[in-house]
Every structure is written in structure tokens, then in C-alpha cells.
Write a protein that holds these residues in place. Structure first.
Motif, PDB file in Angstrom:
ATOM      1  N   SER A 190      16.614-104.060 -81.723  1.00 61.01           N
ATOM      2  CA  SER A 190      18.051-103.889 -81.533  1.00 61.01           C
ATOM      3  C   SER A 190      18.400-102.658 -80.709  1.00 61.01           C
ATOM      4  O   SER A 190      19.524-102.503 -80.251  1.00 61.01           O
ATOM      5  N   SER A 192      18.430 -99.642 -81.865  1.00 58.81           N
ATOM      6  CA  SER A 192      18.824 -98.551 -82.757  1.00 58.81           C
ATOM      7  C   SER A 192      17.584 -97.813 -83.230  1.00 58.81           C
ATOM      8  O   SER A 192      16.472 -98.333 -83.206  1.00 58.81           O
ATOM      9  N   ALA A 193      17.769 -96.585 -83.654  1.00 59.35           N
ATOM     10  CA  ALA A 193      16.650 -95.766 -84.113  1.00 59.35           C
ATOM     11  C   ALA A 193      16.043 -96.378 -85.368  1.00 59.35           C
ATOM     12  O   ALA A 193      16.743 -96.979 -86.202  1.00 59.35           O
ATOM     13  N   ASP A 195      15.151 -95.591 -88.484  1.00 57.46           N
ATOM     14  CA  ASP A 195      15.351 -94.498 -89.429  1.00 57.46           C
ATOM     15  C   ASP A 195      16.034 -95.023 -90.691  1.00 57.46           C
ATOM     16  O   ASP A 195      16.128 -96.240 -90.906  1.00 57.46           O
ATOM     17  N   PHE A 198      18.730 -97.475 -90.151  1.00 55.34           N
ATOM     18  CA  PHE A 198      18.192 -98.804 -89.851  1.00 55.34           C
ATOM     19  C   PHE A 198      17.936 -99.572 -91.145  1.00 55.34           C
ATOM     20  O   PHE A 198      18.293-100.758 -91.264  1.00 55.34           O
ATOM     21  N   SER A 201      21.101-100.849 -92.849  1.00 54.80           N
ATOM     22  CA  SER A 201      21.738-102.006 -92.223  1.00 54.80           C
ATOM     23  C   SER A 201      20.850-103.251 -92.235  1.00 54.80           C
ATOM     24  O   SER A 201      21.297-104.342 -91.880  1.00 54.80           O
ATOM     25  N   TYR A 202      19.599-103.065 -92.672  1.00 57.55           N
ATOM     26  CA  TYR A 202      18.615-104.153 -92.635  1.00 57.55           C
ATOM     27  C   TYR A 202      18.642-104.944 -93.933  1.00 57.55           C
ATOM     28  O   TYR A 202      18.703-104.382 -95.031  1.00 57.55           O
TER      29      TYR A 202
END
Length: 308
Positions: A190, A192-193, A195, A198, A201-202
């Protein structure tokens, strides 16, 4: 006659070597520390089948290592290794070291290193005032789980319920490896980092070693892990291979080379794993406090220094 302060230490492996390295820097015991480390590395290689023993009888090797006529010599013992066939393995048992002549330590004081399978648990039952073990075990056993993440080692002691345990972290020894977030390029595509944000939001499977589940919950916070389904490597399967199959996971890394070999991207180093100096606070006498000061010190390059 002085006092002997017993200190619980791991029986083998990187944590014990870190303790021995620390003592080499603080006491004049470099030769002894090297002897113990070399003996245990040799025995590990024999247990793994990487070397053929000159003497097949493990009991005879044990007798040769443990010179009971010399009270200053290290002693060893046998445990069942968890490898196939459960072979007997020679591990560290104990050694007594003088700490005379060090500022603040009463004359005649000795320290006795005593091997334990899980030193932290021996401190929890008040068998010892001082000990060394992995910081991981503290998080796995007694740190309170909260919705918010655990960001600093200084927060570890604050999250130990006094009714649950009297053990506290004093400092780390600097033998740092990290619990690191890693993922395949497909999962991390995506942009995005990779971290904590992540993970928050996963939604989906996340591969970890079962023994680290509570640690991961403590470090990331229970709120971050909503929507996460933990998966575990099958018995005997390499952790990085299992993470690559799952898509995302968390595991200990030193250089990360094995993870990269499996096509994984390395993300945030979530939490340092170090050998830590621990104390059972009610058991710390004035002499034990003086010994603790010898073992601690500003020369430690640790990620786990606890704020006073």
C-alpha cells in the motif's frame, strides 16, 4: 566471615553469556567466564550433533567439568534438551565469585551465580533478591495488558501489579535483538510504513510464536490488535518461512538476513529483547543493594535502562 549473595542466572545460551560478559567487565573473572562460555558452546554443538564427542559418556564429561575439590571452580549439571530424542545436555549449575575490594561492597562478600531454567520465576517466589533473565519473560508473565501500546521500558515496571509480583527490572545488559514487524511485499504494497499504525489498520492473519502472544498484546496494545487473527508456525517450521506464507508477522531479528532470504520486508522494531537485571524488591538487603550497584552502571549500552 562475609555474606554470599545468590544470583539466579540462565543455565545456557545468549542470556548467560551476556551475564558472564558483564561480570568480566566489572570483576576480574574474564578467564573463568570464557571457560564457562566455551564449555557450554562445546556441549551445545555436541547436543546438536555438530561435533563428535571424544568421550561418549556424558556423565564422565560432567565429572571432568565439575571439579568439586575446588570451591572456586564452576559446576555443571544435566537437563533434558528439547531436541528430537530428548538428549541429555550439560548446562551451567553454579559458581562462587569474590567481590572484595569494590567500593561500597562489604568486605568478604561473595556472589554465587545459580543456574535456573527460568530465573524470573525463581525471583517471583522470593528465592532470590537478584537475578538475570530475558525482558520478554517479564512481559509474557506479569505486565498488565492495556488498550494502549507499551512504548518504553520505563513503563514496564509501572505496568506490573504489586499484588501480582514484587519483581522489578533494574536495567538491561545491552545484548539487544528486536521483536520486528515484517511482511511480504504483497501485503505491504500500500506504500504506507510497516509500523504500528499499519497493524492498527490491518485486518487478517498475523504470524507469531505462541510464546510471544502475550508480549505482542502488551507491546502493541489490545486496541491495535482488533481484527487480528494470530497464526502460529507449525512445529519444526522456520518462523520466517511461516511468516512469509501468512503475509505478515512478528519475530526476533538481529540482522534480518533470514527474513530477507524469505522475501520479507522489515518494518518497525517494536520492542528490544535484552537480558535484564531483576530484583525482588522486598528481598534486597544492604549487601544485595551494593552488589546490584556493581552489576549496574552507566557503562551499559542498554535499551532497557530504567528511570529511577
Amino acid at each position: 566471615m562475609g555474606e554470599t549473595i545468590p544470583i539466579a542466572v540462565p543455565r545456557k545460551g545468549r542470556p548467560l553469556e551476556s551475564v558472564l560478559n558483564r561480570l568480566s567487565r566489572r570483576l576480574d573473572v574474564a578467564k573463568l567466564a570464557d571457560e564457562i562460555s566455551s564449555t557450554l558452546r562445546h556441549e551445545k554443538a555436541l547436543t546438536k550433533g555438530n561435533l563428535t564427542p571424544d568421550e561418549e559418556d556424558v556423565y564422565q564429561r560432567l565429572a571432568e567439568y565439575s571439579t568439586v575439590s575446588d570451591p572456586t571452580a564452576p559446576e555443571y549439571t544435566l537437563v533434558r534438551d528439547d531436541r528430537a530424542g530428548k538428549p541429555r545436555r550439560i548446562v551451567f549449575d553454579s559458581v562462587t565469585l569474590p567481590v572484595d575490594g569494590i567500593d561500597g561492597v562489604p568486605n568478604g562478600t561473595d556472589v554465587q551465580l545459580v543456574g535456573r531454567e527460568e530465573p524470573f520465576r525463581a525471583l517471583r517466589t522470593h528465592e532470590f533478591a537478584l537475578g538475570f533473565d530475558s525482558a520478554d519473560l517479564v512481559l509474557e508473565e506479569v505486565v498488565e495488558l492495556r488498550p494502549e501500546p507499551l512504548d518504553r521500558i520505563a513503563d514496564v515496571n509501572a505496568r506490573i501489579d504489586p499484588a501480582e509480583s514484587d519483581v522489578r527490572v533494574v536495567t538491561g545488559l545491552g545484548d539487544t535483538v528486536y521483536h520486528t514487524l515484517m511482511a511480504t511485499p504483497a501485503v505491504a504494497s500500500s506504500g504506507s510504513a510497516l509500523d504500528r499504525a499499519f497493524v492498527e489498520s490491518y485486518d487478517g492473519p498475523l504470524c507469531i510464536e505462541p510464546r510471544y502472544e502475550r508480549l505482542v498484546r502488551a507491546v502493541l496494545g489490545t486496541q491495535t490488535l482488533e481484527g487480528i487473527d494470530f497464526r502460529y508456525p507449525e512445529n519444526g517450521r522456520e518462523e520466517e518461512a511461516a511468516i512469509a506464507e501468512t503475509g505478515v508477522g512478528i519475530y526476533l531479528t538481529v540482522t534480518g538476513s533470514t527474513a530477507r532470504d524469505h522475501g520479507l520486508l522489515l518494518g518497525e522494531q517494536l520492542f528490544p529483547s535484552e537480558t535484564v537485571l531483576l530484583e525482588t524488591t522486598p528481598e534486597v538487603t544492604e549487601t544485595a543493594e551494593a552488589v546490584r550497584a556493581v552489576l549496574n552502571g552507566p557503562d551499559l549500552e542498554t535499551k532497557l535502562a530504567v528511570e529511577p
